[in-house]
Design an enzyme around this catalytic site. Structure first.
Site, PDB file in Angstrom:
ATOM      1  N   HIS A   1       0.842  -1.186   0.000  1.00 44.39           N
ATOM      2  CA  HIS A   1       0.000   0.000   0.000  1.00 44.39           C
ATOM      3  C   HIS A   1       0.882   1.241   0.000  1.00 44.39           C
ATOM      4  CE1 HIS A   1      -3.313  -2.636   0.641  1.00 44.39           C
ATOM      5  NE2 HIS A   1      -2.995  -2.923   1.886  1.00 44.39           N
ATOM      6  N   THR A   2       0.261   2.364  -0.306  1.00 38.34           N
ATOM      7  CA  THR A   2       0.987   3.629  -0.321  1.00 38.34           C
ATOM      8  C   THR A   2       1.572   3.912   1.062  1.00 38.34           C
ATOM      9  OG1 THR A   2      -0.514   4.474  -1.997  1.00 38.34           O
ATOM     10  CG2 THR A   2       0.808   6.091  -0.801  1.00 38.34           C
ATOM     11  N   GLN A   3       2.856   4.156   1.108  1.00 38.91           N
ATOM     12  CA  GLN A   3       3.534   4.402   2.379  1.00 38.91           C
ATOM     13  C   GLN A   3       3.562   5.879   2.762  1.00 38.91           C
ATOM     14  OE1 GLN A   3       4.773   1.760   4.353  1.00 38.91           O
ATOM     15  NE2 GLN A   3       3.493   0.721   2.853  1.00 38.91           N
ATOM     16  N   GLN A   4       3.410   6.755   1.777  1.00 40.36           N
ATOM     17  CA  GLN A   4       3.393   8.185   2.064  1.00 40.36           C
ATOM     18  C   GLN A   4       2.744   8.911   0.893  1.00 40.36           C
ATOM     19  OE1 GLN A   4       7.480   9.350   2.453  1.00 40.36           O
ATOM     20  NE2 GLN A   4       7.858   9.326   0.258  1.00 40.36           N
TER      21      GLN A   4
END
Length: 273
Positions: free
Chosen positions: A38-41
């Site tokens: 998933h998107t980490q930032q």
């Protein structure tokens, strides 16, 4: 295997079926085994959204910048989105998540509009959309796949005949107040908005609310301060108003700024002492 569009929907010949299965690699299990990520930032982000209740409804303001790190990448982004006829959504944080959120909410409102036509189902009120967002954000956070946004939801609550203003963020944190802000606006704009609000309505908020002109002047002042102090903002912004009559979003405004004083600051420009 024939992928030509003319063959779509046509049965395969015996020869094609043999080719399809005989050339399939032995032991192949389909998609490559890989962990779900998933998107980490957030990547392309918007900064503060500010809002306050006033005599006729709710006002929100947000600038038109979407930053790629420290690069002022997109300078004409609208971060205020109407939801139905009497609700406005303002979002800070990741702009791709905001785009997905707008698509999902617009689809939800279309479904609700269809229900209203068939069985007289009442339209979703601002408080309903706020509750939906709170549950959505908390659900995504619980699955370790958060929406990287902090949002303000403003609108007119016909059931209580009063303006509504609420906050929800990527952790599922929710609260309502007469003045709200996201991002650096929490530190820089919120004190100014509270001061303006309490000077008119009192600390308990039971006095008369700001007029439309006073509320807009307060937001203009806050957006100017944010431009001076927040490195991820610009002086081009929009103001949205929600009243009993509906939602209006202004064209982009430009805050007048003065930087002459900077010449007297040590370390600025050509000054060395």
């Amino acid at each position: 295997m024939n992928h030509h569009p003319a063959a779509w929907g046509q049965p395969l010949t015996a020869h094609q079926q043999f080719d399809m299965y005989s050339t399939f690699p032995i032991g192949h299990t389909g998609a490559a085994a890989a962990p779900v990520t998933h998107t980490q930032q957030p990547l392309v982000t918007g900064t503060s959204v500010i809002g306050l209740k006033y005599a006729d409804g709710v006002m929100l303001a947000a600038d038109n910048l979407a930053s790629y790190g420290s690069l002022a990448r997109f300078r004409d982004i609208q971060r205020l989105h109407p939801l139905g006829t009497h609700t406005i959504l303002g979002a800070a944080g990741d702009m791709s998540d905001f785009q997905w959120l707008k698509k999902e909410l617009d689809a939800l409102l279309r479904d609700e509009e269809a229900l209203k036509l068939t069985d007289g189902h009442p339209p979703l009120a601002p408080r309903n959309l706020y509750t939906f967002l709170a549950n959505l954000f908390y659900s995504r956070r619980s699955r370790i796949n958060p929406l990287w946004n902090a949002c303000l939801v403003g609108g007119w609550d016909f059931e209580k005949d009063e303006p509504f203003l609420g906050y929800v963020d990527l952790l599922g944190t929710t609260y309502t107040a007469p003045t709200l802000a996201t991002g650096f606006g929490m530190h820089l704009a919120q004190p100014l908005l509270r001061e303006k609000f309490e000077a008119k309505a009192g600390v308990d908020g039971k006095g008369p609310l700001l007029s439309a002109e006073e509320a807009e002047a307060a937001l203009d002042e806050c957006m100017k301060v944010l431009f001076y102090r927040d490195a991820r903002s610009i002086n081009k912004y929009q103001i949205a108003k929600v009243t009993k009559d509906g939602v209006t979003i202004s064209d982009s405004k430009t805050a007048p700024t003065v930087w002459d004083f900077a010449e007297g600051l040590r370390g600025y420009g050509a000054q060395v002492q």
